[in-house]
Scaffold this motif. Sequence first.
Motif, short mmCIF file in Angstrom:
data_model
loop_
_atom_site.label_atom_id
_atom_site.label_comp_id
_atom_site.label_asym_id
_atom_site.label_seq_id
_atom_site.Cartn_x
_atom_site.Cartn_y
_atom_site.Cartn_z
N ARG A 175 45.61 58.31 -11.26
CA ARG A 175 44.25 58.31 -10.68
C ARG A 175 43.47 59.57 -11.09
O ARG A 175 42.28 59.50 -11.35
N LYS A 176 44.16 60.70 -11.13
CA LYS A 176 43.49 61.94 -11.57
C LYS A 176 43.06 61.82 -13.02
O LYS A 176 41.96 62.22 -13.39
N LEU A 177 43.95 61.28 -13.84
CA LEU A 177 43.62 61.09 -15.25
C LEU A 177 42.45 60.13 -15.40
O LEU A 177 41.56 60.34 -16.23
N SER A 191 37.73 51.55 -14.50
CA SER A 191 38.84 50.69 -14.12
C SER A 191 40.17 51.40 -14.36
O SER A 191 40.39 51.98 -15.43
N LEU A 192 41.04 51.33 -13.38
CA LEU A 192 42.37 51.94 -13.52
C LEU A 192 43.16 51.24 -14.63
O LEU A 192 43.96 51.88 -15.31
N SER A 193 42.91 49.97 -14.84
CA SER A 193 43.64 49.24 -15.88
C SER A 193 43.37 49.81 -17.27
O SER A 193 44.23 49.75 -18.14
N THR A 194 42.21 50.38 -17.47
CA THR A 194 41.91 51.04 -18.74
C THR A 194 42.80 52.25 -18.93
O THR A 194 43.34 52.48 -20.02
N THR A 195 43.00 53.02 -17.89
CA THR A 195 43.84 54.21 -17.96
C THR A 195 45.31 53.83 -18.06
O THR A 195 46.09 54.52 -18.72
N GLN A 196 45.70 52.73 -17.45
CA GLN A 196 47.10 52.30 -17.46
C GLN A 196 47.61 51.97 -18.86
O GLN A 196 48.82 52.00 -19.09
N ILE A 197 46.72 51.72 -19.78
CA ILE A 197 47.12 51.43 -21.16
C ILE A 197 47.97 52.58 -21.71
O ILE A 197 48.92 52.36 -22.46
N TYR A 198 47.64 53.80 -21.31
CA TYR A 198 48.38 54.97 -21.80
C TYR A 198 49.82 54.98 -21.30
O TYR A 198 50.69 55.58 -21.92
N LEU A 199 50.08 54.33 -20.18
CA LEU A 199 51.45 54.26 -19.66
C LEU A 199 52.37 53.52 -20.62
O LEU A 199 53.55 53.85 -20.73
N ASP A 200 51.86 52.52 -21.32
CA ASP A 200 52.67 51.79 -22.29
C ASP A 200 53.14 52.70 -23.40
O ASP A 200 54.29 52.64 -23.82
#
Length: 57
Positions: free
Chosen positions: A23-25, A33-42
Amino acid sequence: MLKIHKWRHSFAIHCLKNGMDLRKLQKILDHTSLSTTQIYLDVVAQDIQRKYEKIWN
């Protein structure tokens, strides 16, 4: 423009690998959208998998 994108991508990966909260990132990168940031988790998960396989295989 491409250099800025690469910098943002590298920055995001670095932050997640070093324990930054997603969330901070999201706020830092100004993603709505958090889903946009979650891409980096992959990318981080793939890196962890490669390191694991290198050690244990």
